[in-house]
Design a protein around this motif. Structure first.
Motif, mmCIF file in Angstrom:
data_model
loop_
_atom_site.group_PDB
_atom_site.id
_atom_site.type_symbol
_atom_site.label_atom_id
_atom_site.label_comp_id
_atom_site.label_asym_id
_atom_site.label_seq_id
_atom_site.Cartn_x
_atom_site.Cartn_y
_atom_site.Cartn_z
ATOM 1 N N TYR A 1 0.847 -1.196 0.000
ATOM 2 C CA TYR A 1 0.000 0.000 0.000
ATOM 3 C C TYR A 1 0.880 1.243 0.000
ATOM 4 C CZ TYR A 1 -4.091 -2.820 1.179
ATOM 5 O OH TYR A 1 -5.104 -3.728 1.154
ATOM 6 N N SER A 2 0.453 2.272 -0.754
ATOM 7 C CA SER A 2 1.240 3.506 -0.780
ATOM 8 C C SER A 2 0.769 4.485 0.295
ATOM 9 C CB SER A 2 1.163 4.160 -2.162
ATOM 10 O OG SER A 2 -0.183 4.374 -2.504
ATOM 11 N N ASN A 3 -0.422 4.265 0.849
ATOM 12 C CA ASN A 3 -0.903 5.141 1.937
ATOM 13 C C ASN A 3 -1.868 4.389 2.855
ATOM 14 O OD1 ASN A 3 -3.769 5.605 1.030
ATOM 15 N ND2 ASN A 3 -2.661 6.309 -0.781
ATOM 16 N N ARG A 4 -2.083 5.006 4.029
ATOM 17 C CA ARG A 4 -2.944 4.361 5.033
ATOM 18 C C ARG A 4 -4.399 4.319 4.594
ATOM 19 N NH1 ARG A 4 -0.486 7.787 9.946
ATOM 20 N NH2 ARG A 4 1.315 6.484 10.446
ATOM 21 N N SER A 5 -4.840 5.354 3.872
ATOM 22 C CA SER A 5 -6.260 5.431 3.507
ATOM 23 C C SER A 5 -6.706 4.202 2.719
ATOM 24 C CB SER A 5 -6.541 6.690 2.686
ATOM 25 O OG SER A 5 -6.457 7.817 3.503
ATOM 26 N N GLU A 6 -5.928 3.814 1.724
ATOM 27 C CA GLU A 6 -6.339 2.668 0.909
ATOM 28 C C GLU A 6 -6.325 1.379 1.736
ATOM 29 O OE1 GLU A 6 -7.947 2.650 -1.778
ATOM 30 O OE2 GLU A 6 -7.946 0.480 -2.062
ATOM 31 N N ALA A 7 -5.341 1.269 2.635
ATOM 32 C CA ALA A 7 -5.276 0.083 3.494
ATOM 33 C C ALA A 7 -6.497 0.014 4.409
ATOM 34 C CB ALA A 7 -3.994 0.112 4.320
ATOM 35 N N ILE A 8 -6.890 1.161 4.964
ATOM 36 C CA ILE A 8 -8.051 1.187 5.864
ATOM 37 C C ILE A 8 -9.339 0.947 5.076
ATOM 38 C CG2 ILE A 8 -9.424 2.702 7.372
ATOM 39 C CD1 ILE A 8 -6.644 3.782 8.365
ATOM 40 N N ARG A 9 -9.433 1.514 3.861
ATOM 41 C CA ARG A 9 -10.615 1.247 3.018
ATOM 42 C C ARG A 9 -10.756 -0.254 2.759
ATOM 43 N NH1 ARG A 9 -9.358 6.285 0.447
ATOM 44 N NH2 ARG A 9 -7.910 5.304 -0.994
ATOM 45 N N ASP A 10 -9.631 -0.920 2.465
ATOM 46 C CA ASP A 10 -9.683 -2.369 2.213
ATOM 47 C C ASP A 10 -10.110 -3.151 3.449
ATOM 48 O OD1 ASP A 10 -9.192 -2.334 -0.453
ATOM 49 O OD2 ASP A 10 -7.133 -3.081 -0.343
ATOM 50 N N LEU A 11 -9.628 -2.722 4.622
ATOM 51 C CA LEU A 11 -10.032 -3.401 5.861
ATOM 52 C C LEU A 11 -11.537 -3.254 6.094
ATOM 53 C CD1 LEU A 11 -7.164 -2.479 8.349
ATOM 54 C CD2 LEU A 11 -7.724 -4.748 7.471
#
Ligand code: NI
Length: 138
Positions: A28-38
């Motif tokens: 992941y390049s940023n936290r937002s995309e990781a949190i969206r996926d979670l």
């Protein structure tokens, strides 16, 4: 497309560091995309527990020398043919077979099929990959 909102998250620096290490490992390049996926993952699990139109794949690894096992796997699949979209059989090596069964339909029936296949004596490993085409993926 719905509008984007922003919100802050409070968490310990320890947990934050561990999360950052984990998301870098996952690419992941940023936290937002990781949190969206979670969040999506959690919503998909909920849809799976309650949903009437879920999709996924059951994978099985088994020893094809056990002839009765092959018959059982086929019999069960015929009983659930309304929710089975396709099945692919791959001869992994001299002894082992991999079967990938694509499923679509009521989550309770899909789970029942996955559990029945997993419970057959001689199935070495089985997984159920859960997905959905539902609203939670927006
Ligand atoms: Ni085979």
């Amino acid at each position: 497309m719905s509008k984007i909102i922003r919100f802050g998250i409070s968490l310990s620096s320890d947990l934050s560091k561990r999360f950052d290490v984990r998301l870098r490992k996952k690419g992941y390049s940023n936290r937002s995309e990781a949190i969206r996926d979670l969040i999506r993952q959690d919503l998909v699990i909920e849809e799976w527990l309650e949903g009437s139109d879920v999709a996924g794949a059951i994978t099985l690894i088994y020893d094809h020398h056990k002839r009765e096992l092959l018959n059982k796997i086929t019999d069960i699949q015929h009983d659930f043919q309304k929710i089975i979209v396709s099945a692919q059989h791959i001869h992994l090596d001299h002894r082992n077979c991999l079967e990938i069964i694509a499923v679509k339909g009521d989550s309770a029936k899909v789970n029942k099929l996955a559990n029945m296949l997993k419970a057959i004596n001689g199935v070495k490993h089985s997984t159920l990959s859960m997905s959905t085409t539902g609203r939670s993926l927006v």
